[in-house]
Scaffold this active site. Structure first.
Site, short mmCIF file in Angstrom:
data_model
loop_
_atom_site.label_atom_id
_atom_site.label_comp_id
_atom_site.label_asym_id
_atom_site.label_seq_id
_atom_site.Cartn_x
_atom_site.Cartn_y
_atom_site.Cartn_z
N ASN A 1 63.54 -56.96 56.52
CA ASN A 1 63.48 -55.52 56.35
C ASN A 1 62.09 -55.02 56.75
OD1 ASN A 1 61.75 -55.57 53.82
ND2 ASN A 1 63.52 -56.77 53.15
N ASP B 1 69.32 -59.06 50.03
CA ASP B 1 70.51 -59.16 49.17
C ASP B 1 71.51 -60.18 49.71
OD1 ASP B 1 69.66 -57.18 47.35
OD2 ASP B 1 70.35 -55.61 48.69
N LYS C 1 69.06 -72.58 68.81
CA LYS C 1 69.09 -71.15 69.10
C LYS C 1 70.51 -70.72 69.47
CE LYS C 1 67.30 -67.65 72.27
NZ LYS C 1 66.45 -67.38 73.45
N PHE D 1 61.52 -52.01 41.20
CA PHE D 1 61.41 -50.90 42.15
C PHE D 1 62.81 -50.60 42.68
CE2 PHE D 1 56.99 -51.35 41.80
CZ PHE D 1 56.38 -50.29 42.45
N LYS E 1 70.35 -49.18 37.81
CA LYS E 1 69.65 -50.45 37.97
C LYS E 1 68.84 -50.79 36.72
CE LYS E 1 66.67 -52.78 41.37
NZ LYS E 1 65.96 -52.62 42.68
N LYS F 1 70.10 -54.21 34.77
CA LYS F 1 69.24 -55.40 34.88
C LYS F 1 68.27 -55.53 33.70
CE LYS F 1 69.96 -55.57 39.81
NZ LYS F 1 69.42 -55.84 41.16
#
Length: 400
Positions: A209, A278, A288, A323, A337, A341
Site C-alpha cells: 500500500n 488484509d 517470476k 488507526f 472497529k 477489536k
C-alpha cells in the site's frame, strides 16, 4: 518546542570544531539560550566571533576573563545550564574531565555542573582506541556522563576507522532527546507499529500500500522524547529509526504479527499505526510469473488480524490504540472497529481529505474513545502524534 532552554556547548581543539556553528544555529532557531565555551586550541580552528554572532552570547575562552557586570563565569554558567555538550571532545579534555582536573573554562565549568553532560569524542582511530582513552571514557560513564559513540569513516588525517564526530543533526537529536519534552511517559513501555507490509507474489513482485510510515515514526519518536521505553516494529519505509527506540524491521504481515506477539505482553501502551495487508497470496511462485496473453487471477487469503488478537489477549491496565484509515463513513467505521477489536482509543482519518492522505507531513485525525470524539485540525504529524499520546496517557492513568 524545547521545554528546557539553556544549553551549554564546549568546543575543544580538533578539525571537527567546524561543524559546531551549524549545531549552535540549529539550537538557537529552536528558541534555546545557547552559550559556548572554547579551549584556546579550539580557537585555532574556529573563532569565538562566529559563535557570538550565531548565539547572541559572549563566547568564553579564558576562565578569568573579565566582563561587565563582573561574574564568576564557570559557576554562573554551570548553574544556568539545563544540559551540556562537549563536541568535539579531544583525548586531552576527556582525560582531564575523567580525573577531576580543572585548568580551563570547560573543565572548571563541568566540575560545577549538576545537569546532564554529553561527551562526543573526536580523534584519530589509534588515539580513540588507546586503552587509556577507553578507560577514561568508562570512568566518565561510571560518573553518569553520556558518551556519544563516534562514527566510523574517513578521518581528516587520512586514516579510516572509529573516531569521527557525528554530524550536527545527529548531535542535535541527542540534545532533543534530553531537552525537548517533559518525561511524562517515564517508566512506561510503548510499542508502536508503522509502515507498510509487503506480500510477495514471486521473487520480484509484491502487494503493498501507499503508507510512508511517517505517522508511526512520529509516534515512536514522540514517545521516546517523552521518556517512554519504545519498541518500534516497522514495515518497509524510507525513514531512519528515531534515536532511543528499540527497532525491528519486518516485511510481511505475518512477520509483523510474530514480532508483535514476542513483546506485546510487556507493554503499557500499544499503538498500531502500521498499514498491514488484509490479504496475502495463497501461494508464492518460486520463479517470476511470466506475462501471458490471457488474464491472470491471484488467489488471496486473509492475514492474521494483529489488532484483534491484541484486543483479545491484552493484559490488565494495558492501553490499546488503533488507526482507522477510511474513504467513506469514517466515524461509523472507526466506532465499529473500536468496539469489535476491544480498543481503548482509535485515531480515524479520511484519506480523501486534503493533507490527510498517505505520504503527507500533516494529518487530520479524530480521536475516538467509547465515550468521546475529539476532532483535531490539520496539523503536522509530530503535533498529531503528541495529541494521540496525550489521549493514551490520560486513559492509562484512569485505568491504572
Amino acid at each position: 518546542m524545547f521545554y528546557k532552554k539553556n544549553i551549554l556547548l564546549g568546543v575543544t581543539g580538533g578539525i571537527a570544531a567546524y561543524k559546531i556553528p551549524n549545531l549552535a544555529s540549529m539550537l538557537k532557531k529552536q528558541g534555546l539560550n545557547v552559550r559556548v565555551m572554547m579551549t584556546p586550541h579550539a580557537a585555532e580552528f574556529i573563532t569565538p566571533a562566529t559563535f557570538e554572532a550565531l548565539t547572541g552570547n559572549r563566547c568564553l575562552i579564558d576562565t578569568f576573563e573579565r566582563t561587565q557586570p563582573p561574574e564568576i563565569h564557570h559557576i554562573a554558567w554551570a548553574k544556568e545550564a539545563d544540559c551540556v555538550l562537549i563536541a568535539p571532545a579531544s583525548a586531552d579534555i576527556i582525560g582531564k574531565i575523567a580525573n577531576g582536573i580543572a585548568d580551563d573554562i570547560i573543565t572548571s565549568t563541568l566540575l560545577a555542573c549538576q545537569c546532564p553532560i554529553y561527551i562526543s569524542p573526536a580523534m584519530n582511530t589509534r588515539m580513540f582506541e588507546n586503552p587509556i582513552v577507553q578507560d577514561n571514557l568508562d570512568k566518565l560513564r561510571h560518573y553518569g556522563y553520556h558518551i556519544i559513540t563516534p562514527n566510523a569513516g574517513h578521518l581528516a588525517c587520512g586514516d579510516t576507522g572509529s573516531g569521527k564526530m557525528p554530524e550536527p543533526d545527529e548531535l542535535y537529536a541527542y540534545l532533543e532527546q534530553e531537552m525537548a519534552c517533559e518525561k511524562d511517559f517515564k517508566g512506561l513501555k510503548v510499542l508502536v507499529t508503522a509502515g507498510a507490509t509487503q506480500e510477495a507474489l514471486d521473487p520480484v513482485r509484491y502487494l503493498t500500500n501507499h503508507s510512508s510510515g511517517k505517522m508511526g515514526y512520529a509516534l515512536a519518536k514522540a514517545a521516546a522524547l517523552r521518556g517512554a521505553e519504545v519498541t518500534l516494529i516497522s514495515g518497509q519505509t524510507n525513514l531512519a529509526a528515531p534515536l532511543g527506540v528499540r527497532f525491528t524491521s519486518v516485511v510481511s504481515a505475518q512477520e509483523m504479527f510474530e514480532e508483535v506477539k514476542k513483546s506485546y505482553q510487556q507493554q503499557d501502551v500499544i499503538i498500531k499505526a502500521a498499514a498491514v495487508a488484509d490479504y496475502t497470496p495463497v501461494t508464492v511462485s518460486g520463479e517470476k510469473i511470466k506475462k501471458a496473453d490471457d488474464e491472470l487471477s491471484i488467489d488471496l487469503k486473509r492475514t492474521d488480524d494483529i489488532l484483534k488478537y491484541l484486543g483479545e489477549h491484552r493484559k490488565n491496565g494495558q492501553i490499546l490504540c488503533g488507526f482507522s484509515m477510511e474513504t467513506e463513513h469514517m466515524l461509523e467505521n472507526a466506532r465499529t472497529k473500536l468496539k469489535k477489536k476491544h480498543l481503548d482509543l482509535i485515531a480515524a482519518n479520511n484519506v480523501k481529505m486534503e493533507g490527510a492522505g498517505f505520504g503527507h507531513d500533516t494529518n487530520v485525525l479524530t480521536l475516538i474513545t467509547e465515550m468521546q470524539e475529539t476532532k483535531l485540525p490539520l496539523m503536522d504529524k509530530v503535533e498529531a502524534a503528541h495529541c494521540v499520546l496525550d489521549a493514551a496517557l490520560h486513559l492509562y492513568r484512569k485505568k491504572n
